[in-house]
Write a protein that holds these residues in place. Structure first.
Motif, short mmCIF file in Angstrom:
data_model
loop_
_atom_site.label_atom_id
_atom_site.label_comp_id
_atom_site.label_asym_id
_atom_site.label_seq_id
_atom_site.Cartn_x
_atom_site.Cartn_y
_atom_site.Cartn_z
N LEU A 28 2.61 0.14 -5.02
CA LEU A 28 2.38 0.07 -3.72
C LEU A 28 1.99 1.40 -3.13
O LEU A 28 1.39 1.84 -2.29
CB LEU A 28 3.30 -0.58 -2.90
CG LEU A 28 3.51 -2.10 -3.04
CD1 LEU A 28 4.82 -2.73 -2.45
CD2 LEU A 28 2.30 -2.76 -2.48
N MET A 29 2.75 2.59 -3.88
CA MET A 29 2.59 3.99 -3.56
C MET A 29 1.25 4.22 -3.86
O MET A 29 0.67 5.10 -3.16
CB MET A 29 3.67 4.65 -4.21
CG MET A 29 4.99 4.41 -3.46
SD MET A 29 6.45 5.54 -4.37
CE MET A 29 6.13 7.07 -3.63
N ARG A 30 0.99 3.89 -5.02
CA ARG A 30 -0.68 4.09 -5.46
C ARG A 30 -1.54 3.52 -4.44
O ARG A 30 -2.68 4.27 -3.90
CB ARG A 30 -1.00 3.49 -6.83
CG ARG A 30 -0.36 4.25 -7.74
CD ARG A 30 -0.54 3.77 -9.23
NE ARG A 30 0.01 4.60 -10.28
CZ ARG A 30 0.47 4.15 -11.26
NH1 ARG A 30 -0.05 3.00 -11.91
NH2 ARG A 30 1.11 4.84 -12.37
N ARG A 34 -4.50 5.64 -1.84
CA ARG A 34 -5.60 5.12 -1.60
C ARG A 34 -6.17 4.96 -0.14
O ARG A 34 -7.20 5.34 0.14
CB ARG A 34 -6.03 4.11 -2.31
CG ARG A 34 -6.12 4.64 -3.95
CD ARG A 34 -7.03 3.53 -4.94
NE ARG A 34 -6.46 2.29 -4.72
CZ ARG A 34 -5.66 1.70 -5.89
NH1 ARG A 34 -5.38 2.28 -6.91
NH2 ARG A 34 -5.28 0.42 -5.76
N LEU A 35 -5.33 4.21 0.33
CA LEU A 35 -5.29 4.00 1.85
C LEU A 35 -5.38 5.12 2.64
O LEU A 35 -6.21 5.22 3.58
CB LEU A 35 -4.44 2.84 2.42
CG LEU A 35 -4.34 1.55 1.95
CD1 LEU A 35 -3.25 0.72 2.25
CD2 LEU A 35 -5.67 0.72 2.53
N SER A 36 -4.64 6.13 2.60
CA SER A 36 -4.62 7.44 3.25
C SER A 36 -5.71 7.92 3.07
O SER A 36 -6.17 8.61 3.82
CB SER A 36 -3.16 8.15 2.67
OG SER A 36 -3.00 9.31 3.32
N ALA A 44 -1.09 2.60 5.40
CA ALA A 44 -0.50 3.31 4.37
C ALA A 44 1.04 3.62 4.50
O ALA A 44 1.68 3.74 3.44
CB ALA A 44 -1.32 4.66 4.20
N TRP A 45 1.28 4.11 5.97
CA TRP A 45 2.63 4.18 6.32
C TRP A 45 3.40 2.79 6.26
O TRP A 45 4.56 2.92 5.73
CB TRP A 45 2.85 4.65 7.70
CG TRP A 45 2.39 6.12 7.78
CD1 TRP A 45 1.66 7.01 8.32
CD2 TRP A 45 3.47 7.25 7.16
NE1 TRP A 45 1.59 8.16 8.02
CE2 TRP A 45 2.77 8.54 7.52
CE3 TRP A 45 4.75 7.00 6.76
CZ2 TRP A 45 3.42 9.56 7.13
CZ3 TRP A 45 5.26 8.47 6.42
CH2 TRP A 45 4.77 9.45 6.74
N ALA A 46 3.12 1.71 6.31
CA ALA A 46 3.88 0.50 6.45
C ALA A 46 3.99 0.23 4.98
O ALA A 46 5.05 -0.12 4.41
CB ALA A 46 2.64 -0.71 6.86
N GLN A 52 10.10 1.96 0.48
CA GLN A 52 11.52 2.35 0.64
C GLN A 52 12.67 1.20 0.61
O GLN A 52 13.37 1.40 -0.06
CB GLN A 52 11.81 3.10 2.00
CG GLN A 52 10.98 4.46 2.15
CD GLN A 52 10.90 5.08 3.39
OE1 GLN A 52 11.20 4.30 4.56
NE2 GLN A 52 10.74 6.39 3.50
N VAL A 53 12.17 0.14 0.98
CA VAL A 53 12.91 -1.01 0.97
C VAL A 53 13.14 -1.49 -0.59
O VAL A 53 14.24 -1.81 -0.87
CB VAL A 53 12.42 -2.12 1.93
CG1 VAL A 53 12.88 -3.62 1.62
CG2 VAL A 53 12.35 -1.79 3.29
N LEU A 54 12.19 -1.57 -1.16
CA LEU A 54 12.04 -2.01 -2.43
C LEU A 54 12.80 -0.89 -3.40
O LEU A 54 13.82 -1.38 -4.32
CB LEU A 54 10.61 -2.13 -3.13
CG LEU A 54 9.74 -3.29 -2.80
CD1 LEU A 54 8.46 -3.08 -3.16
CD2 LEU A 54 10.56 -4.45 -2.79
N GLN A 55 12.82 0.20 -3.24
CA GLN A 55 13.62 1.42 -3.92
C GLN A 55 14.85 1.21 -3.61
O GLN A 55 15.83 1.39 -4.51
CB GLN A 55 13.13 2.66 -3.74
CG GLN A 55 11.63 3.13 -4.26
CD GLN A 55 11.11 4.46 -3.67
OE1 GLN A 55 11.35 4.87 -2.68
NE2 GLN A 55 10.14 4.79 -4.41
N ALA A 56 15.39 0.84 -2.52
CA ALA A 56 16.91 0.73 -2.12
C ALA A 56 17.40 -0.45 -2.68
O ALA A 56 18.40 -0.46 -3.48
CB ALA A 56 17.03 0.78 -0.40
N ALA A 57 16.65 -1.76 -2.87
CA ALA A 57 16.90 -2.78 -3.74
C ALA A 57 17.18 -2.38 -5.16
O ALA A 57 17.97 -2.96 -5.76
CB ALA A 57 16.12 -4.10 -3.22
N GLU A 58 16.13 -1.71 -5.47
CA GLU A 58 16.18 -1.36 -6.96
C GLU A 58 17.62 -0.62 -7.56
O GLU A 58 18.19 -0.92 -8.41
CB GLU A 58 15.19 -0.60 -7.33
CG GLU A 58 14.85 -0.17 -8.79
CD GLU A 58 15.41 1.26 -9.03
OE1 GLU A 58 15.78 1.49 -10.23
OE2 GLU A 58 14.95 2.10 -8.26
#
Length: 79
Positions: A28-30, A34-36, A44-46, A52-58
């Motif tokens: 998703l960061m990639r 590209r969107l940015s 891109a910000w969304a 961030q949510v996925l990383q916290a869950a990970e």
């Protein structure tokens, strides 16, 4: 401490799910990059917020896997 089979499976499931979340966040960061570059900053910000949510869950799942390894979370066999 050696883990019994149910705890080994639980730890394997938790670490596998944590890895899946990490991989998803990276992808998703990639896409966000590209969107940015294409000028679509709101989307891109969304996506970055989702990352961030996925990383916290990970991190939570990885922590739970460590707790299983250390014997603080135990799965008992069903009778």
């Amino acid at each position: 401490m050696s883990l019994n089979k149910p705890n080994q499976q639980l730890r394997r499931d938790l670490t596998g799910s944590a890895s899946d979340l990490k991989w998803s966040a990276v992808e998703l960061m990639r896409i966000a990059e590209r969107l940015s570059l294409a000028g679509n900053e709101p989307d891109a910000w969304a996506l970055l917020k989702m990352c961030q949510v996925l990383q916290a869950a990970e991190e939570k799942l990885a922590g739970y896997a460590d707790e299983v390894r250390d014997g603080r979370i135990v799965r008992e066999r069903a009778e």
